[in-house]
Design a protein around this motif. Sequence first.
Motif, short mmCIF file in Angstrom:
data_model
loop_
_atom_site.label_atom_id
_atom_site.label_comp_id
_atom_site.label_asym_id
_atom_site.label_seq_id
_atom_site.Cartn_x
_atom_site.Cartn_y
_atom_site.Cartn_z
N MET A 28 -45.39 -61.52 -1.52
CA MET A 28 -45.23 -61.51 -2.97
C MET A 28 -44.30 -62.64 -3.44
SD MET A 28 -45.38 -57.33 -3.55
CE MET A 28 -43.85 -57.31 -4.36
N TYR A 29 -43.23 -62.85 -2.70
CA TYR A 29 -42.29 -63.93 -3.05
C TYR A 29 -43.00 -65.29 -2.95
CZ TYR A 29 -38.64 -67.40 -2.54
OH TYR A 29 -37.87 -68.52 -2.68
N ARG A 30 -43.67 -65.51 -1.82
CA ARG A 30 -44.35 -66.80 -1.62
C ARG A 30 -45.44 -67.01 -2.66
NH1 ARG A 30 -41.45 -69.69 2.40
NH2 ARG A 30 -40.65 -68.11 3.81
N LEU A 31 -46.14 -65.95 -3.02
CA LEU A 31 -47.16 -66.05 -4.07
C LEU A 31 -46.51 -66.46 -5.39
CD1 LEU A 31 -50.05 -65.75 -5.07
CD2 LEU A 31 -49.65 -63.27 -5.26
N GLY A 32 -45.36 -65.89 -5.70
CA GLY A 32 -44.63 -66.29 -6.90
C GLY A 32 -44.25 -67.75 -6.89
N LEU B 140 -47.42 -69.80 -7.49
CA LEU B 140 -47.82 -69.74 -8.91
C LEU B 140 -46.90 -70.58 -9.78
CD1 LEU B 140 -48.72 -65.95 -9.06
CD2 LEU B 140 -50.30 -67.85 -9.48
N MET B 141 -45.60 -70.56 -9.51
CA MET B 141 -44.66 -71.41 -10.25
C MET B 141 -45.03 -72.88 -10.08
SD MET B 141 -42.11 -69.59 -11.74
CE MET B 141 -40.62 -70.56 -11.72
N ARG B 142 -45.37 -73.26 -8.86
CA ARG B 142 -45.72 -74.66 -8.61
C ARG B 142 -47.04 -75.05 -9.24
NH1 ARG B 142 -43.28 -76.04 -2.69
NH2 ARG B 142 -41.17 -75.41 -3.20
N CYS B 143 -47.87 -74.05 -9.52
CA CYS B 143 -49.12 -74.31 -10.23
C CYS B 143 -48.91 -74.37 -11.74
CB CYS B 143 -50.14 -73.20 -9.93
SG CYS B 143 -50.89 -73.27 -8.32
#
Length: 134
Positions: free
Chosen positions: A116-120, A123-126
């Motif tokens: 979940m952290y890595r996904l966040g 998404l921030m980098r996107c």
Amino acid sequence: KRSLTINPKDGRSWEAMGRLYADQQKWPAAADHYAIAAELRPDDYSIRMALSASHYKSGAREAALSDLRAASTINPTQVQPWQMAGILLIEMNQPAAAVESLRHAQQLEPGNADTMYRLGVALMRCGRPKTSRK
């Protein structure tokens, strides 16, 4: 090495040699031996994961990613290759691809905090910070 001399088609011996080199942190040699083991035992998930780690530690990011994709094909229900691919894709500045991989990992193991952290992060980098807060 003796069993490799006797039978060079013994995948377990090549894997053992890869492990020996990995234990010594000789990552390119480990990757070379794991690669031969993977050729001889193409459906062995653990060899693919070890090969990926050796490629990663050797600096061969594309090869590591390819190995993770092969591992996820061999055993699609394992979260680790999807999660590790996501992490690697973030490092390789491919956040959109990382999101896809990490979402798959999240489906396999919904409560995994690291995923979940890595996904966040991906998404921030996107450029999708609101989505990353969910």
